[in-house]
Motif scaffolding. Structure first.
Motif, PDB file in Angstrom:
ATOM      1  N   VAL A 166      56.065  49.454 104.544  1.00  0.00           N
ATOM      2  CA  VAL A 166      57.138  48.936 105.384  1.00  0.00           C
ATOM      3  C   VAL A 166      56.468  48.383 106.636  1.00  0.00           C
ATOM      4  N   LEU A 167      56.606  47.086 106.863  1.00  0.00           N
ATOM      5  CA  LEU A 167      56.002  46.452 108.025  1.00  0.00           C
ATOM      6  C   LEU A 167      57.092  46.027 108.993  1.00  0.00           C
ATOM      7  N   ASN A 169      64.417  51.341 115.605  1.00  0.00           N
ATOM      8  CA  ASN A 169      64.207  50.653 114.329  1.00  0.00           C
ATOM      9  C   ASN A 169      63.193  51.387 113.464  1.00  0.00           C
ATOM     10  N   MET A 170      62.190  51.981 114.098  1.00  0.00           N
ATOM     11  CA  MET A 170      61.205  52.749 113.340  1.00  0.00           C
ATOM     12  C   MET A 170      61.871  53.953 112.675  1.00  0.00           C
ATOM     13  N   LEU A 171      62.696  54.688 113.417  1.00  0.00           N
ATOM     14  CA  LEU A 171      63.388  55.843 112.844  1.00  0.00           C
ATOM     15  C   LEU A 171      64.330  55.417 111.718  1.00  0.00           C
ATOM     16  N   GLU A 172      65.015  54.295 111.897  1.00  0.00           N
ATOM     17  CA  GLU A 172      65.909  53.788 110.859  1.00  0.00           C
ATOM     18  C   GLU A 172      65.122  53.402 109.600  1.00  0.00           C
ATOM     19  N   ALA A 173      63.957  52.775 109.775  1.00  0.00           N
ATOM     20  CA  ALA A 173      63.133  52.384 108.627  1.00  0.00           C
ATOM     21  C   ALA A 173      62.588  53.604 107.905  1.00  0.00           C
ATOM     22  N   SER A 228      54.294  58.501 104.951  1.00  0.00           N
ATOM     23  CA  SER A 228      53.098  58.513 105.794  1.00  0.00           C
ATOM     24  C   SER A 228      53.219  57.389 106.807  1.00  0.00           C
ATOM     25  N   ILE A 229      52.864  57.689 108.058  1.00  0.00           N
ATOM     26  CA  ILE A 229      52.964  56.675 109.100  1.00  0.00           C
ATOM     27  C   ILE A 229      51.831  56.885 110.101  1.00  0.00           C
TER      28      ILE A 229
END
Length: 69
Positions: free
Chosen positions: A13-14, A22-26, A34-35
């Motif tokens: 996911v980019l 938006n990061m939490l939603e993605a 993994s992030i």
């Protein structure tokens, strides 16, 4: 990281621009497992009140079964 993910058949996911919400939603939408993040972001995530608004749990399915011998 991109090469490892592609060679391992993993999905990625980019994001074009970083945004905390938006990061939490993605992470919730795509079930990210993994992030790579910098330590200050880990602190921000753990201290955020918004963390409880998202389901960040991950179920891992595997074909291997562990048995005791």
């Amino acid at each position: 990281m991109l090469i490892r993910a592609a060679s391992g058949g993993e999905s990625m996911v980019l994001m074009g621009k970083f945004d905390f919400v938006n990061m939490l939603e993605a992470v919730e939408k795509y079930r990210v497992t993994s992030i790579p993040v910098a330590p200050p972001l880990v602190v921000a995530i753990t201290k955020s009140d918004m963390l409880n608004k998202y389901d960040l749990s991950v179920e891992r399915n595997t074909d291997m079964q562990l048995t005791s011998q």
